[in-house]
Design a protein around this motif. Structure first.
Motif, PDB file in Angstrom:
ATOM      1  N   GLY A  20       0.815  -1.208   0.000  1.00  0.00           N
ATOM      2  CA  GLY A  20       0.000   0.000   0.000  1.00  0.00           C
ATOM      3  C   GLY A  20       0.846   1.254   0.000  1.00  0.00           C
ATOM      4  O   GLY A  20       0.559   2.213  -0.735  1.00  0.00           O
ATOM      5  N   VAL A  21       1.884   1.288   0.786  1.00  0.00           N
ATOM      6  CA  VAL A  21       2.759   2.458   0.835  1.00  0.00           C
ATOM      7  C   VAL A  21       3.476   2.640  -0.496  1.00  0.00           C
ATOM      8  O   VAL A  21       3.608   3.765  -0.991  1.00  0.00           O
ATOM      9  CB  VAL A  21       3.761   2.325   2.004  1.00  0.00           C
ATOM     10  CG1 VAL A  21       4.840   3.379   1.923  1.00  0.00           C
ATOM     11  CG2 VAL A  21       3.033   2.411   3.333  1.00  0.00           C
ATOM     12  N   GLN A  22       3.918   1.569  -1.109  1.00  0.00           N
ATOM     13  CA  GLN A  22       4.605   1.682  -2.388  1.00  0.00           C
ATOM     14  C   GLN A  22       3.680   2.191  -3.489  1.00  0.00           C
ATOM     15  O   GLN A  22       4.115   2.863  -4.422  1.00  0.00           O
ATOM     16  CB  GLN A  22       5.201   0.334  -2.799  1.00  0.00           C
ATOM     17  CG  GLN A  22       6.405  -0.055  -2.001  1.00  0.00           C
ATOM     18  CD  GLN A  22       6.941  -1.430  -2.382  1.00  0.00           C
ATOM     19  OE1 GLN A  22       6.293  -2.186  -3.109  1.00  0.00           O
ATOM     20  NE2 GLN A  22       8.122  -1.744  -1.888  1.00  0.00           N
ATOM     21  N   SER A  23       2.408   1.910  -3.408  1.00  0.00           N
ATOM     22  CA  SER A  23       1.484   2.375  -4.448  1.00  0.00           C
ATOM     23  C   SER A  23       1.210   3.869  -4.314  1.00  0.00           C
ATOM     24  O   SER A  23       0.880   4.526  -5.300  1.00  0.00           O
ATOM     25  CB  SER A  23       0.179   1.583  -4.404  1.00  0.00           C
ATOM     26  OG  SER A  23      -0.518   1.880  -3.201  1.00  0.00           O
ATOM     27  N   PHE A  24       1.325   4.448  -3.103  1.00  0.00           N
ATOM     28  CA  PHE A  24       1.071   5.871  -2.924  1.00  0.00           C
ATOM     29  C   PHE A  24       2.304   6.732  -3.144  1.00  0.00           C
ATOM     30  O   PHE A  24       2.191   7.905  -3.473  1.00  0.00           O
ATOM     31  CB  PHE A  24       0.516   6.143  -1.519  1.00  0.00           C
ATOM     32  CG  PHE A  24      -0.896   5.655  -1.352  1.00  0.00           C
ATOM     33  CD1 PHE A  24      -1.932   6.194  -2.103  1.00  0.00           C
ATOM     34  CD2 PHE A  24      -1.179   4.650  -0.455  1.00  0.00           C
ATOM     35  CE1 PHE A  24      -3.231   5.747  -1.941  1.00  0.00           C
ATOM     36  CE2 PHE A  24      -2.481   4.195  -0.295  1.00  0.00           C
ATOM     37  CZ  PHE A  24      -3.505   4.729  -1.039  1.00  0.00           C
ATOM     38  N   LEU A  25       3.485   6.196  -2.931  1.00  0.00           N
ATOM     39  CA  LEU A  25       4.703   6.979  -3.111  1.00  0.00           C
ATOM     40  C   LEU A  25       5.008   7.125  -4.597  1.00  0.00           C
ATOM     41  O   LEU A  25       4.761   6.210  -5.387  1.00  0.00           O
ATOM     42  CB  LEU A  25       5.887   6.300  -2.417  1.00  0.00           C
ATOM     43  CG  LEU A  25       5.840   6.268  -0.888  1.00  0.00           C
ATOM     44  CD1 LEU A  25       7.045   5.509  -0.348  1.00  0.00           C
ATOM     45  CD2 LEU A  25       5.851   7.690  -0.347  1.00  0.00           C
ATOM     46  N   PRO A  26       5.565   8.273  -4.985  1.00  0.00           N
ATOM     47  CA  PRO A  26       5.940   8.409  -6.399  1.00  0.00           C
ATOM     48  C   PRO A  26       7.127   7.500  -6.715  1.00  0.00           C
ATOM     49  O   PRO A  26       8.008   7.277  -5.893  1.00  0.00           O
ATOM     50  CB  PRO A  26       6.324   9.885  -6.525  1.00  0.00           C
ATOM     51  CG  PRO A  26       6.675  10.309  -5.140  1.00  0.00           C
ATOM     52  CD  PRO A  26       5.840   9.470  -4.209  1.00  0.00           C
ATOM     53  N   ALA A  27       7.099   6.983  -7.918  1.00  0.00           N
ATOM     54  CA  ALA A  27       8.179   6.090  -8.334  1.00  0.00           C
ATOM     55  C   ALA A  27       9.406   6.913  -8.681  1.00  0.00           C
ATOM     56  O   ALA A  27       9.309   8.035  -9.187  1.00  0.00           O
ATOM     57  CB  ALA A  27       7.741   5.271  -9.542  1.00  0.00           C
ATOM     58  N   ARG A  28      10.549   6.403  -8.410  1.00  0.00           N
ATOM     59  CA  ARG A  28      11.789   7.090  -8.767  1.00  0.00           C
ATOM     60  C   ARG A  28      11.989   7.009 -10.274  1.00  0.00           C
ATOM     61  O   ARG A  28      11.848   5.947 -10.877  1.00  0.00           O
ATOM     62  CB  ARG A  28      12.985   6.456  -8.069  1.00  0.00           C
ATOM     63  CG  ARG A  28      12.977   6.647  -6.599  1.00  0.00           C
ATOM     64  CD  ARG A  28      14.249   6.095  -6.017  1.00  0.00           C
ATOM     65  NE  ARG A  28      14.241   6.217  -4.571  1.00  0.00           N
ATOM     66  CZ  ARG A  28      15.199   5.778  -3.787  1.00  0.00           C
ATOM     67  NH1 ARG A  28      16.256   5.175  -4.308  1.00  0.00           N
ATOM     68  NH2 ARG A  28      15.127   5.919  -2.489  1.00  0.00           N
ATOM     69  N   HIS A  29      12.311   8.133 -10.846  1.00  0.00           N
ATOM     70  CA  HIS A  29      12.552   8.152 -12.283  1.00  0.00           C
ATOM     71  C   HIS A  29      14.040   8.023 -12.531  1.00  0.00           C
ATOM     72  O   HIS A  29      14.834   8.809 -12.052  1.00  0.00           O
ATOM     73  CB  HIS A  29      12.035   9.455 -12.905  1.00  0.00           C
ATOM     74  CG  HIS A  29      10.546   9.577 -12.810  1.00  0.00           C
ATOM     75  ND1 HIS A  29       9.698   8.833 -13.583  1.00  0.00           N
ATOM     76  CD2 HIS A  29       9.765  10.347 -12.014  1.00  0.00           C
ATOM     77  CE1 HIS A  29       8.448   9.148 -13.278  1.00  0.00           C
ATOM     78  NE2 HIS A  29       8.463  10.062 -12.316  1.00  0.00           N
ATOM     79  N   GLN A  30      14.396   7.028 -13.305  1.00  0.00           N
ATOM     80  CA  GLN A  30      15.780   6.840 -13.695  1.00  0.00           C
ATOM     81  C   GLN A  30      16.038   7.732 -14.897  1.00  0.00           C
ATOM     82  O   GLN A  30      15.286   7.701 -15.881  1.00  0.00           O
ATOM     83  CB  GLN A  30      16.053   5.376 -14.069  1.00  0.00           C
ATOM     84  CG  GLN A  30      15.853   4.399 -12.933  1.00  0.00           C
ATOM     85  CD  GLN A  30      16.937   4.533 -11.880  1.00  0.00           C
ATOM     86  OE1 GLN A  30      18.030   5.004 -12.172  1.00  0.00           O
ATOM     87  NE2 GLN A  30      16.630   4.150 -10.659  1.00  0.00           N
ATOM     88  N   PRO A  31      17.057   8.570 -14.836  1.00  0.00           N
ATOM     89  CA  PRO A  31      17.327   9.403 -16.004  1.00  0.00           C
ATOM     90  C   PRO A  31      17.725   8.507 -17.180  1.00  0.00           C
ATOM     91  O   PRO A  31      18.550   7.610 -17.059  1.00  0.00           O
ATOM     92  CB  PRO A  31      18.496  10.292 -15.571  1.00  0.00           C
ATOM     93  CG  PRO A  31      19.111   9.595 -14.414  1.00  0.00           C
ATOM     94  CD  PRO A  31      18.015   8.778 -13.773  1.00  0.00           C
TER      95      PRO A  31
END
Length: 109
Positions: A20-31
């Motif tokens: 649940g926490v992972q679904s609400f946090l923004p995903a890290r964008h890899q450049p």
């Protein structure tokens, strides 16, 4: 019993909480790696050969054990001696049949 139920609830709820926490946090964008002009890699420098150590020489087993490898021990199967044979075991003292000390749980009325 309460601690056991709490432990079971934590074990079952932990993965659900993490998802649940992972679904609400923004995903890290890899450049994204920008395509660059491929520059020729510099040629590796030759490496000097390292001296090699001589292989170890095998060590011969001692001469006194060479014929007994894999054979049973000389005293195998014999009982262990805990006291010298000329010493008699001492009898237990202070025990009389039916004579427990007064006040002990084994005392007869």
């Amino acid at each position: 019993m309460m601690y056991r139920n709490f432990a079971i609830a934590i074990v079952l709820a932990a993965p659900i909480i993490v998802m649940g926490v992972q679904s609400f946090l923004p995903a890290r964008h890899q450049p994204a790696a920008e395509p660059q002009a491929a520059a020729p890699a510099p040629a590796p420098e030759p490496v000097a050969p390292q001296p090699v150590a001589p292989p170890p020489t095998p060590v011969a087993p001692p001469a006194d054990d060479s014929g007994t490898f894999g054979q049973p021990m000389a005293d195998a199967g014999q009982p262990m001696v805990t006291a010298s044979p000329d010493v008699a075991p001492t009898p237990a003292t202070g025990f009389t049949p039916g004579g427990a000390p007064a006040g002990s749980p084994n005392a007869e009325p």
